[in-house]
Motif scaffolding. Structure first.
Motif, PDB file in Angstrom:
ATOM      1  N   LEU A  71       0.870  -1.053   0.084  1.00  0.00           N
ATOM      2  CA  LEU A  71      -0.007   0.170  -0.005  1.00  0.00           C
ATOM      3  C   LEU A  71       0.918   1.326   0.006  1.00  0.00           C
ATOM      4  CD1 LEU A  71      -2.585  -1.124   2.439  1.00  0.00           C
ATOM      5  CD2 LEU A  71      -3.072  -1.074  -0.001  1.00  0.00           C
ATOM      6  N   LYS A  72       2.076   1.099   0.868  1.00  0.00           N
ATOM      7  CA  LYS A  72       2.806   2.320   0.663  1.00  0.00           C
ATOM      8  C   LYS A  72       3.559   2.671  -0.952  1.00  0.00           C
ATOM      9  CE  LYS A  72       4.538   2.217   5.446  1.00  0.00           C
ATOM     10  NZ  LYS A  72       5.903   1.815   6.200  1.00  0.00           N
ATOM     11  N   ALA A  73       3.960   1.458  -1.362  1.00  0.00           N
ATOM     12  CA  ALA A  73       4.168   1.597  -2.772  1.00  0.00           C
ATOM     13  C   ALA A  73       3.065   2.263  -3.793  1.00  0.00           C
ATOM     14  CB  ALA A  73       4.787   0.137  -3.423  1.00  0.00           C
ATOM     15  N   GLN A  74       1.885   1.789  -3.462  1.00  0.00           N
ATOM     16  CA  GLN A  74       0.899   2.106  -4.380  1.00  0.00           C
ATOM     17  C   GLN A  74       0.493   3.716  -4.022  1.00  0.00           C
ATOM     18  OE1 GLN A  74      -1.888   0.755  -6.611  1.00  0.00           O
ATOM     19  NE2 GLN A  74      -1.696   3.035  -6.756  1.00  0.00           N
ATOM     20  N   ALA A  75       0.810   4.470  -2.939  1.00  0.00           N
ATOM     21  CA  ALA A  75       0.791   5.768  -2.432  1.00  0.00           C
ATOM     22  C   ALA A  75       1.673   6.589  -3.113  1.00  0.00           C
ATOM     23  CB  ALA A  75       0.772   5.787  -0.799  1.00  0.00           C
ATOM     24  N   VAL A  76       3.020   6.117  -3.289  1.00  0.00           N
ATOM     25  CA  VAL A  76       3.996   6.687  -3.746  1.00  0.00           C
ATOM     26  C   VAL A  76       3.721   6.804  -5.323  1.00  0.00           C
ATOM     27  CG1 VAL A  76       6.255   6.820  -4.463  1.00  0.00           C
ATOM     28  CG2 VAL A  76       5.770   6.136  -2.239  1.00  0.00           C
ATOM     29  N   ALA A  77       3.270   5.611  -5.949  1.00  0.00           N
ATOM     30  CA  ALA A  77       2.974   5.731  -7.338  1.00  0.00           C
ATOM     31  C   ALA A  77       1.686   6.903  -7.605  1.00  0.00           C
ATOM     32  CB  ALA A  77       2.636   4.152  -7.808  1.00  0.00           C
ATOM     33  N   ALA A  78       0.732   6.372  -6.556  1.00  0.00           N
ATOM     34  CA  ALA A  78      -0.534   7.491  -6.806  1.00  0.00           C
ATOM     35  C   ALA A  78      -0.079   9.018  -6.804  1.00  0.00           C
ATOM     36  CB  ALA A  78      -1.343   7.114  -5.740  1.00  0.00           C
ATOM     37  N   ARG A  79       0.638   9.211  -6.015  1.00  0.00           N
ATOM     38  CA  ARG A  79       1.127  10.572  -5.804  1.00  0.00           C
ATOM     39  C   ARG A  79       1.883  11.092  -6.816  1.00  0.00           C
ATOM     40  NH1 ARG A  79       3.582   9.808  -1.439  1.00  0.00           N
ATOM     41  NH2 ARG A  79       2.022  10.461   0.230  1.00  0.00           N
ATOM     42  N   THR A  80       2.871  10.308  -7.280  1.00  0.00           N
ATOM     43  CA  THR A  80       3.631  10.499  -8.466  1.00  0.00           C
ATOM     44  C   THR A  80       2.746  11.111  -9.727  1.00  0.00           C
ATOM     45  OG1 THR A  80       5.553   9.403  -7.564  1.00  0.00           O
ATOM     46  CG2 THR A  80       5.742   9.883  -9.923  1.00  0.00           C
ATOM     47  N   TYR A  81       1.915  10.133  -9.792  1.00  0.00           N
ATOM     48  CA  TYR A  81       1.105  10.109 -11.087  1.00  0.00           C
ATOM     49  C   TYR A  81       0.003  11.458 -11.150  1.00  0.00           C
ATOM     50  CZ  TYR A  81      -2.283   8.850 -14.516  1.00  0.00           C
ATOM     51  OH  TYR A  81      -3.094   9.220 -15.690  1.00  0.00           O
ATOM     52  N   ALA A  82      -0.291  11.637  -9.986  1.00  0.00           N
ATOM     53  CA  ALA A  82      -1.087  13.100  -9.767  1.00  0.00           C
ATOM     54  C   ALA A  82      -0.159  14.172  -9.829  1.00  0.00           C
ATOM     55  CB  ALA A  82      -1.828  13.111  -8.304  1.00  0.00           C
ATOM     56  N   ALA A  83       1.065  14.379  -9.461  1.00  0.00           N
ATOM     57  CA  ALA A  83       1.956  15.303  -9.496  1.00  0.00           C
ATOM     58  C   ALA A  83       2.330  15.386 -10.946  1.00  0.00           C
ATOM     59  CB  ALA A  83       3.364  15.017  -8.674  1.00  0.00           C
TER      60      ALA A  83
END
Length: 754
Positions: free
Chosen positions: A370-382
């Motif tokens: 889930l942490k990996a998902q959070a970083v990927a999702a944040r990067t995608y949004a950025a």
């Protein structure tokens, strides 16, 4: 029609005399996707078998997810599967919501090399001999065109979605082994650097467009509506060209070019507020009005369905709660084709990620995944500039966001995950990466050019095609989606799947080919690094057409473009020929037998008594339209134990009085079945009356004579010649499949009552 739990399959019977029927159905957003229609006359796996008369045509409606077959044995039991949390079982930025897919592993569908011995189905001596090359002719009548049994193509593949970037199922596989999220990200985005932004998540605003239309169909941009319905909490205000306090209540929101936004209370005699919005920008032709929601409260939007159930928590049938601000934007002049109001939710990046992460990866998964998902999702949004200047929508076109995530069980866990990775993004060469992620890759990562282009050109350095292998700290290399390591076993539902698609569907999608003849991956069109086909060639009577694999996958409704064999055939085995070919393939199509991933059946292998029992039980369950009872007392066979692949089938058959054991207390689970034993089981299973037989090698007063006469008279089993039945000869897989399907078809025609 309602979705059939675990099956997503319906049978529709065309009334006698009707030349054509229009089949109409309503999709349940997020549950039924990519419907497919194809003709059938047999019951579907796990479903009821509705009899189709000779003058009646049967059709099935099947969604893109159906059933899962698991195990190392091709004749292993079937089960359904899916994610354990969230409303998107695909769990990927590219994956539409769906149900389970098919998966299968193993080379041989059954094995058994023990020599034939004493019979357990009666008294009387047995004989040994060579395998019979053929049995009698099929008992079925000639089929009309189109042939509802054979006019299918079976596709085998792996993974779900575009398969590039991080595999969410792979991340979970690594997380289960305690692999830190930093290592998961480094594995799936090689060369990327984990960097912390200067702005904390709570201080960064995100603007998310609501992209589902009133039927729940998603889009890559916010979708306008003429009417929005909002449940407003106490203390909310409207901000536009002016500010207006808004009493709590339910409002219909519309736009009138003359007066601006109209907020009309649904309460009898309730207030109506008319406010102009602010120009979206200098010289803009649209104006915006914002609903400001008080801190700690939410506004409930009747979305995606305007008539949503306010009491339901279902992601599509229920309404959605939003915090922060809801921005309403409409054209100043109504009259264009896209006239209507679009809505965006303005929230902090923190609240956005708490909403995204559990809908992209199930909240029950490991913390590191889930942490990996959070970083990927944040990067995608950025990379999308948080939706401030470009579209960032709430569907799988970008990232799934249903508003405030209110699950009391998992919200604290998700909050901790987001906080632990606060402001962390992935960069390569000083720029934000394209943080694509997919539900699963099937053991091979596709390049970004294969996932989104034509497979040519130079891929991004961190999104290259390759085999998905991870080296653990002790040096052990594993496939993240499928492994056994120190007592931990993991297999992703989508690691291997299969799909059956009607030839009619393909011929209608590509009518220029005429009658479909074959489907194949052309030589040289498969990337040896990612094993991903770039092009699919479809050949028919009128010519051939080559289609990008990703386009083929999308149009046909396959889980991914990772197709395993280079040649795909109409739904039949590639290694079955001769007199039993049609029988074996009909058994396959009826769901009584199975093969390996390369459509091989191994027809000359000996079939065990356990595997034959499974075939017959499945035939009976399809005929009955439901499962056979297991009974309260299990059989006391010394070689039958819970956990064996065929245990449940043997239990059902024993309870039904179909099978017996041997005098030594065993069943002969792994023992090859002989022809007279098979005749006895078939006679009992299908309720056949005893009949005389005329074979010279069958004693008239023998224990099996009546059963052999019964199956011979019914056309289910014939002799290997006019005078020989070869009662003690071992049944091959081909012979067993043939007699199983003949028995099924004999009863299907109404000739017996099993």
């Amino acid at each position: 029609m309602d979705v059939v739990p675990g099956g997503l399959v319906h049978e529709v019977v065309v009334p006698p005399g009707a030349a054509e029927v229009t089949l109409a159905f309503a999709e349940v957003p997020g549950e039924t996707t990519q419907p497919r229609v194809g003709p059938v006359v047999v019951g579907t796996a796990g479903g009821a078998a509705t009899k189709v008369s000779a003058k009646t045509a049967g059709w099935t409606l099947q969604a893109s997810g159906d059933s899962q077959v698991t195990g190392t044995n091709g004749d292993a039991s079937t089960s359904t599967g899916g994610s354990d949390s969230g409303t998107n079982p695909g769990g990927g930025g590219d994956a539409a919501a769906g149900s389970a897919t098919t998966a299968e592993s193993g080379a041989t569908a059954d094995s058994g090399t023990t020599p034939a011995g004493g019979s357990g189905e009666g008294t009387g001596a047995t004989a040994t001999g060579t395998d019979a090359s053929a049995s009698g002719a099929s008992a079925t009548a000639t089929s009309t065109q189109p042939n509802p049994n054979t006019d299918w193509v079976r596709f085998f593949g792996g993974g779900y979605g575009h398969r590039t970037g991080m595999s969410q199922r792979g991340a979970q596989g690594l997380g289960k082994l305690g692999v830190p999220y930093r290592d998961i990200l480094a594995h799936y985005y090689p060369g990327a650097e984990l960097v912390k932004r200067n702005t904390a998540d709570a201080k960064q605003q995100v603007r998310v467009g609501l992209s589902l239309d009133e039927n729940g169909v998603q889009s890559g941009s916010p979708q306008p509506r003429l009417l929005w319905v909002v449940d407003v909490p106490d203390g909310a205000t409207l901000e536009g060209a002016s500010t207006q306090a808004l009493p709590a209540g339910t409002y219909n929101v519309t736009f009138d070019a003359a007066v601006g936004f109209r907020w009309a209370s649904q309460a009898t005699g309730g207030p109506v507020f008319e406010l102009r919005g602010k120009p979206a920008s200098s010289g803009s032709t649209t104006e915006r009005l914002e609903l400001v929601i008080p801190q700690g409260k939410t506004a409930q939007l009747h979305y995606p369905l305007t008539n949503c159930d306010v009491k339901s928590e279902h992601a599509f049938r229920g309404c959605r709660d939003y915090e922060g601000r809801l921005e309403f934007e409409a054209p100043k002049k109504v009259g264009s084709s896209n006239a209507g109001i679009i809505v965006r939710n303005k929230v902090s990046l923190y609240d956005y990620l708490v909403g995204v992460v559990p809908h992209e990866s199930p909240a029950s998964w490991s913390v590191e995944a889930l942490k990996a998902q959070a970083v990927a999702a944040r990067t995608y949004a950025a990379r999308q500039n948080f939706g401030l200047t470009t579209n960032l929508v709430d569907s799988t076109y970008d990232q799934v966001f249903y508003g405030r995530y209110s699950d009391k069980t998992y919200r604290p866990k998700i909050e901790q995950v987001v906080q632990a990775t606060d402001a962390q993004v992935l960069m390569y060469g000083g720029a934000l990466i394209s943080a694509n992620f997919t539900a699963g890759n099937g053991g091979y990562v596709a390049s970004n050019t294969e996932a989104f282009g034509d497979g040519t050109g130079e891929p991004l350095p961190y999104l290259r095609g390759r085999e998905d292998r991870f080296v653990l700290a002790d040096g052990t290399a594993i496939t993240p989606e499928f492994y056994q390591y120190k007592g931990t076993s993991y297999e992703d539902t989508y690691f291997r799947w299969r799909r059956d698609v009607s030839l009619t569907v393909i011929e209608k999608l590509w009518p220029e080919i005429g009658t479909l003849q074959r489907i194949e991956v052309p030589e040289g069109a498969r990337n040896p690094d990612s094993m991903t086909p770039r092009v699919i060639r479809i050949t028919g009577s009128a010519g051939s057409v080559e289609v990008l694999a990703r386009v083929f996958r999308s149009r046909v409704g396959l889980p991914s473009a990772f197709l395993l064999p280079d040649k795909l055939y109409p739904r039949e085995f590639t290694d079955v020929a001769g007199a039993l070919k049609e029988d074996v393939n009909r058994a396959y199509q009826a769901g009584l037998v199975d093969g390996d991933l390369w459509a091989r059946f191994y027809p000359e292998e000996k079939l065990t008594r356990g595997a034959f029992t499974k075939m017959i039980v499945e035939a009976l369950e399809r005929l009955r339209g439901g499962p056979l009872p297991k009974g309260e007392e299990p059989p006391n066979f010394s070689d039958v134990q819970p956990g064996q692949a065929f245990y449940d089938y043997i239990l059902k058959a024993y309870t039904a009085g179909i099978i017996n054991g041997y005098s030594d207390g065993s069943f002969g689970y792994d023992k090859p079945i002989n022809r007279q034993e098979a005749a006895a089981i078939l006679k009992r299973a299908f309720g056949l009356p005893v009949q005389p037989e005329s074979f010279k090698d069958v004693p008239d007063n023998g224990a099996f004579a009546g059963a052999i006469g019964a199956v011979s008279a019914a056309g289910i089993m014939k002799g290997i010649s006019d005078t020989r039945f070869a009662p003690g000869e071992t049944m091959t897989r081909a012979m067993a499949a043939a007699v199983a399907v003949r028995g099924f078809e004999y009863c299907w025609a109404g000739n017996c009552q099993p």
